[in-house]
Design an enzyme around this catalytic site. Sequence first.
Site, PDB file in Angstrom:
ATOM      1  N   SER A   1       1.036  -1.271  -0.142  1.00 64.16           N
ATOM      2  CA  SER A   1      -0.050  -0.195   0.012  1.00 64.16           C
ATOM      3  C   SER A   1       0.827   1.165   0.060  1.00 64.16           C
ATOM      4  O   SER A   1       2.060   1.100   0.309  1.00 64.16           O
ATOM      5  CB  SER A   1      -0.806   0.049   1.244  1.00 64.16           C
ATOM      6  OG  SER A   1      -1.467   1.192   1.430  1.00 64.16           O
TER       7      SER A   1
ATOM      8  N   TYR B   1      -1.712   0.355  10.942  1.00 63.01           N
ATOM      9  CA  TYR B   1      -1.739  -0.049   9.368  1.00 63.01           C
ATOM     10  C   TYR B   1      -0.506   0.314   8.497  1.00 63.01           C
ATOM     11  O   TYR B   1       0.089  -0.507   7.910  1.00 63.01           O
ATOM     12  CB  TYR B   1      -2.951   0.407   8.864  1.00 63.01           C
ATOM     13  CG  TYR B   1      -3.268   0.006   7.420  1.00 63.01           C
ATOM     14  CD1 TYR B   1      -3.224  -1.242   6.914  1.00 63.01           C
ATOM     15  CD2 TYR B   1      -3.355   0.973   5.944  1.00 63.01           C
ATOM     16  CE1 TYR B   1      -3.374  -1.797   5.606  1.00 63.01           C
ATOM     17  CE2 TYR B   1      -3.568   0.505   4.713  1.00 63.01           C
ATOM     18  CZ  TYR B   1      -3.547  -0.886   4.581  1.00 63.01           C
ATOM     19  OH  TYR B   1      -3.731  -1.349   3.302  1.00 63.01           O
TER      20      TYR B   1
HETATM   21  P1  NAP Z   1     -10.965  -6.300   0.826  1.00 59.91           P
HETATM   22  O1  NAP Z   1     -12.116  -6.419  -0.515  1.00 59.91           O
HETATM   23  O2  NAP Z   1     -11.310  -6.169   2.116  1.00 59.91           O
HETATM   24  O3  NAP Z   1     -10.473  -7.898   0.531  1.00 59.91           O
HETATM   25  C1  NAP Z   1      -9.462  -8.357   1.542  1.00 59.91           C
HETATM   26  C2  NAP Z   1      -9.204  -9.944   1.221  1.00 59.91           C
HETATM   27  O4  NAP Z   1      -8.493 -10.495   2.256  1.00 59.91           O
HETATM   28  C3  NAP Z   1     -10.445 -10.716   1.491  1.00 59.91           C
HETATM   29  O5  NAP Z   1     -10.695 -11.414   0.269  1.00 59.91           O
HETATM   30  C4  NAP Z   1     -10.378 -11.251   2.607  1.00 59.91           C
HETATM   31  O6  NAP Z   1     -11.225 -12.549   2.698  1.00 59.91           O
HETATM   32  C5  NAP Z   1      -8.910 -11.535   2.834  1.00 59.91           C
HETATM   33  N1  NAP Z   1      -8.333 -11.894   4.090  1.00 59.91           N
HETATM   34  C6  NAP Z   1      -8.386 -11.037   5.200  1.00 59.91           C
HETATM   35  N2  NAP Z   1      -8.093 -11.693   6.061  1.00 59.91           N
HETATM   36  C7  NAP Z   1      -7.672 -12.818   5.872  1.00 59.91           C
HETATM   37  C8  NAP Z   1      -7.043 -13.850   6.609  1.00 59.91           C
HETATM   38  N3  NAP Z   1      -6.807 -13.751   7.951  1.00 59.91           N
HETATM   39  N4  NAP Z   1      -6.811 -15.143   6.137  1.00 59.91           N
HETATM   40  C9  NAP Z   1      -7.238 -15.089   4.417  1.00 59.91           C
HETATM   41  N5  NAP Z   1      -7.737 -13.930   3.867  1.00 59.91           N
HETATM   42  C10 NAP Z   1      -7.867 -12.888   4.644  1.00 59.91           C
HETATM   43  O7  NAP Z   1     -10.072  -5.408   0.443  1.00 59.91           O
HETATM   44  P2  NAP Z   1      -9.093  -5.266  -0.730  1.00 59.91           P
HETATM   45  O8  NAP Z   1      -8.960  -3.684  -0.863  1.00 59.91           O
HETATM   46  O9  NAP Z   1      -9.284  -5.833  -1.793  1.00 59.91           O
HETATM   47  O10 NAP Z   1      -7.549  -5.482   0.043  1.00 59.91           O
HETATM   48  C11 NAP Z   1      -6.683  -6.415  -0.572  1.00 59.91           C
HETATM   49  C12 NAP Z   1      -5.241  -5.874  -0.257  1.00 59.91           C
HETATM   50  O11 NAP Z   1      -5.031  -4.631  -0.655  1.00 59.91           O
HETATM   51  C13 NAP Z   1      -4.926  -5.811   1.268  1.00 59.91           C
HETATM   52  O12 NAP Z   1      -3.853  -6.276   1.735  1.00 59.91           O
HETATM   53  C14 NAP Z   1      -5.016  -4.314   1.572  1.00 59.91           C
HETATM   54  O13 NAP Z   1      -4.297  -3.856   2.809  1.00 59.91           O
HETATM   55  C15 NAP Z   1      -4.377  -3.878   0.240  1.00 59.91           C
HETATM   56  N6  NAP Z   1      -4.663  -2.422   0.000  1.00 59.91           N
HETATM   57  C16 NAP Z   1      -6.042  -2.160  -0.268  1.00 59.91           C
HETATM   58  C17 NAP Z   1      -6.077  -0.713  -0.722  1.00 59.91           C
HETATM   59  C18 NAP Z   1      -7.493  -0.049  -0.543  1.00 59.91           C
HETATM   60  O14 NAP Z   1      -7.688   1.194  -0.683  1.00 59.91           O
HETATM   61  N7  NAP Z   1      -8.584  -0.826  -0.854  1.00 59.91           N
HETATM   62  C19 NAP Z   1      -5.172   0.337  -0.761  1.00 59.91           C
HETATM   63  C20 NAP Z   1      -3.835  -0.428  -0.669  1.00 59.91           C
HETATM   64  C21 NAP Z   1      -3.809  -1.613  -0.417  1.00 59.91           C
HETATM   65  P3  NAP Z   1     -11.855 -13.321   4.010  1.00 59.91           P
HETATM   66  O15 NAP Z   1     -12.438 -12.332   4.582  1.00 59.91           O
HETATM   67  O16 NAP Z   1     -12.947 -14.152   3.112  1.00 59.91           O
HETATM   68  O17 NAP Z   1     -10.856 -14.191   4.462  1.00 59.91           O
END
Ligand code: NAP
Length: 258
Positions: free
Chosen positions: A145, A158
């Site tokens: 991120s 975070y």
């Molecule tokens: P999201 O829609 O909430 O997806 C998060 C994913 O991680 C879900 O599939 C969730 O699946 C999985 N997850 C969470 N805890 C887990 C665990 N203990 N074991 C296995 N899977 C787990 O959010 P997203 O934005 O796509 O996030 C994906 C990544 O991108 C994250 O690392 C986040 O920090 C990063 N990111 C996001 C943003 C943003 O603005 N959205 C920006 C920069 C980086 P389950 O709940 O089914 O386990």
Amino acid sequence: MSEPQTGTDRPLVVVTGASSGIGAASARALAADGWHPVLGARRADRLEEVAAEVGGTALTLDVTDPDSVAAFVAGVGDLVRGGQPLRGLVNNAGGAKGTETVMEADEDKWRWMWESNVLGTLRVTKGLLPMLIDSGDGHVVTITSIAGLEVYDGGSGYTAAKHAEGALHRTLRGELLGQPVRVTEIAPGAVETEFSLVRFGGDEERAAKVYQGIEPLTAGDVAEVVAFAMSRPSHVNLDTIVLKPRAQATGMRFHRET
Ligand code: NAP
């Protein structure tokens, strides 16, 4: 869960956190590029849906639980023994909880962020690296991120976790020199997914405010970058890719249309 056999003639790519957001979109983009995605996350029903859509394999995974990671790695091993090499890993599972200041920090939320983003990435990477090396042409992509590159008020848990995840990932770049494995860090700014809903404990109104007045990145925008990095020729290593909405300069600074 799906049977641990693929019958596929496509190389395997593991995508963690593939039940929603960036992970699910990455599985779609990679499948379209000729990969067989092996999807991991906790919500089995959502995972099965994405796996069925992309012709991949769903294996439940909780990256915070060493036993779950061990079972997942064993399941991937079975698939590899089925005949296709593991050539890709997208470390994507993770997220944020809360926006407390350091003075008000909630240790349980910190623990959740460190377990899922840092130790989770460590466990999965450690478990799968031998198979990636054995493939003769592996690739580890980690979704960190911009929070792994800067700090912002209320973001300490975070940003600390994402800095640590980035440090772990970047260390691989040197440690894997001489091995047939590439490493790419992808650091997005604001992406509209379930991320903010999770961060704010299901508060939809608060989550929607994060994206108010801007056009955020979509999960698909990030997935295209994942697929691009993984489709370069084997000698080309894209080390770090930062992408943000045009309306975002830093973690805290946006131009919002009112
Ligand atoms: P999201 O829609 O909430 O997806 C998060 C994913 O991680 C879900 O599939 C969730 O699946 C999985 N997850 C969470 N805890 C887990 C665990 N203990 N074991 C296995 N899977 C787990 O959010 P997203 O934005 O796509 O996030 C994906 C990544 O991108 C994250 O690392 C986040 O920090 C990063 N990111 C996001 C943003 C943003 O603005 N959205 C920006 C920069 C980086 P389950 O709940 O089914 O386990």
